[in-house]
Design a protein around this motif. Structure first.
Motif, short mmCIF file in Angstrom:
data_model
loop_
_atom_site.label_atom_id
_atom_site.label_comp_id
_atom_site.label_asym_id
_atom_site.label_seq_id
_atom_site.Cartn_x
_atom_site.Cartn_y
_atom_site.Cartn_z
N GLU A 59 -25.39 -14.15 -102.11
CA GLU A 59 -24.77 -12.83 -102.22
C GLU A 59 -25.72 -11.84 -102.90
O GLU A 59 -25.82 -10.67 -102.49
N ILE A 60 -26.38 -12.29 -103.93
CA ILE A 60 -27.31 -11.41 -104.66
C ILE A 60 -28.49 -11.03 -103.77
O ILE A 60 -28.89 -9.86 -103.71
N ILE A 61 -29.04 -11.99 -103.07
CA ILE A 61 -30.17 -11.71 -102.18
C ILE A 61 -29.75 -10.77 -101.06
O ILE A 61 -30.49 -9.86 -100.68
N ALA A 62 -28.54 -10.95 -100.56
CA ALA A 62 -28.03 -10.08 -99.49
C ALA A 62 -27.91 -8.63 -99.94
O ALA A 62 -28.04 -7.71 -99.12
N MET A 63 -27.68 -8.41 -101.22
CA MET A 63 -27.60 -7.04 -101.72
C MET A 63 -28.95 -6.48 -102.15
O MET A 63 -29.06 -5.39 -102.70
N GLY A 64 -30.02 -7.28 -101.89
CA GLY A 64 -31.36 -6.82 -102.20
C GLY A 64 -31.88 -7.27 -103.54
O GLY A 64 -32.95 -6.82 -103.97
N GLY A 65 -31.18 -8.16 -104.21
CA GLY A 65 -31.61 -8.62 -105.52
C GLY A 65 -32.44 -9.88 -105.47
O GLY A 65 -32.75 -10.41 -104.39
N GLU A 66 -32.81 -10.36 -106.65
CA GLU A 66 -33.59 -11.58 -106.78
C GLU A 66 -32.80 -12.59 -107.61
O GLU A 66 -32.24 -12.24 -108.65
N ALA A 67 -32.79 -13.83 -107.16
CA ALA A 67 -32.04 -14.86 -107.87
C ALA A 67 -32.43 -16.24 -107.39
O ALA A 67 -32.95 -16.39 -106.27
N PHE A 68 -32.20 -17.24 -108.23
CA PHE A 68 -32.28 -18.61 -107.77
C PHE A 68 -31.16 -19.41 -108.43
O PHE A 68 -30.61 -19.03 -109.47
N ALA A 69 -30.83 -20.53 -107.81
CA ALA A 69 -29.70 -21.35 -108.26
C ALA A 69 -30.18 -22.54 -109.07
O ALA A 69 -31.27 -23.07 -108.85
N ASN A 70 -29.33 -22.96 -109.99
CA ASN A 70 -29.54 -24.21 -110.71
C ASN A 70 -28.20 -24.92 -110.78
O ASN A 70 -27.22 -24.35 -111.26
N ALA A 71 -28.14 -26.15 -110.28
CA ALA A 71 -26.88 -26.87 -110.20
C ALA A 71 -26.76 -27.98 -111.24
O ALA A 71 -25.97 -28.90 -111.08
N GLY A 72 -27.54 -27.88 -112.32
CA GLY A 72 -27.49 -28.92 -113.35
C GLY A 72 -26.50 -28.61 -114.44
O GLY A 72 -25.99 -27.50 -114.58
#
Length: 297
Positions: A59-72
């Motif tokens: 969702e963040i990338i779709a709005m033009g932002g930068e992000a990455f996920a961490n599932a720990g």
């Protein structure tokens, strides 16, 4: 005045759903780069899945932002260290940490196992400490940091069946108060939010007609203010359903008695006066209580 987060790097734990997701999305809308952490488990902490965090990242990338996920898990020191290292390698700094991850294991204390008590403290209190420790030196070195703890009205005022949750949540207020003192000289501010919102954590606790007025969006303004450049330090702010309040831990003026009058009976007879709230104090540190007892205030 517009509060923006351009150039800021934020970590939000428990950000796959509910409040954490709402915080992450609004931070991204206002220019922040995001680390979206979420174990992807159930409300009681069981199970794992990387899907929830990745959906928010998308969702963040779709709005033009930068992000990455961490599932720990926030209780896994190695995972948290790796998450922080990845953020620093990618963006060079970490400006904001929102400790939002949490679980519930509700039961009356008579029926609660010590394992369930310990697990809730591990996630809420120790998880916040582990994440905070991982970013602390970075924030001090860059002379900027904003850390947000998550308390609860249960921690502040109590609730049946949540002794474990309440203990953890009030512990975070004490954690904030000491950290705020330690971080102040390096412009690291530490605050706490007490949210009242319709999330997985409250869906079966509050009536539906109440929950529909308590969307996560009603808490976001307070949380973002508390991690902004102009944020206060060592503040507990309650928010939800359009209401905003401050919570304080105060100290009454009490009484002083001579040495020869110090007895349980004196405390009993003076109890009402001891509890009188006229001109009560808001201590700046732990020494105020001692100073008051010594008659120095």
């Amino acid at each position: 005045m517009t509060i923006g987060f351009e150039g800021r790097v934020a970590i939000v734990t428990g950000a796959g759903n509910g409040l954490g997701r709402a915080y992450a999305l609004e931070l991204a809308r206002r220019g922040a780069k995001l680390v979206v952490n979420d174990l992807g488990g159930a409300r009681d902490g069981t199970g794992t899945s990387g899907t929830a965090a990745q959906v928010v990242v998308d969702e963040i990338i779709a709005m033009g932002g930068e992000a990455f996920a961490n599932a720990g898990s926030v209780t896994d020191e190695n995972n948290v260290a790796a998450m922080v290292a990845e953020a620093k390698a990618k963006w060079g700094r970490i400006d904001i940490l929102i400790n939002n991850a949490g679980i519930l294991r509700d039961k009356s204390f008579a029926k609660m196992s010590i394992a369930d008590f310990r697990l809730v403290l591990d996630v809420h209190l120790m998880g916040s400490a582990i994440c905070t420790k991982a970013v602390w030196d970075t924030m001090r070195e860059q002379n900027y940091g904003r850390i947000l703890m998550t308390t609860s009205s249960t921690g502040l005022y109590g609730n049946f069946g949540q002794s474990n949750y309440g203990a953890a949540k009030l512990g975070l207020v004490g954690f904030m108060n000491s950290l705020g003192i330690e971080g102040a000289k390096n412009n690291v501010h530490v605050n706490t939010i007490a949210p009242a919102a319709a999330t997985r954590m409250t869906e079966d606790i509050l009536p539906a007609e109440v929950l529909e007025k308590m969307g996560s969006e009603t808490v976001v303004p307070a949380a973002l203010f508390l991690v902004s450049e102009g944020a206060p330090n060592r503040t507990t702010l309650a928010a939800g359903a359009g209401g905003f309040q401050r919570a304080y831990i105060t100290l009454t003026r009490g009484v002083r008695v001579d040495a020869d009058a110090m007895s349980p009976e004196t405390v009993a007879t003076q109890f009402e006066k001891i509890g009188g709230r006229e001109n009560e104090l808001l201590p700046e540190n732990a020494f105020v209580q001692s100073a008051l007892g010594l008659g120095k205030l």
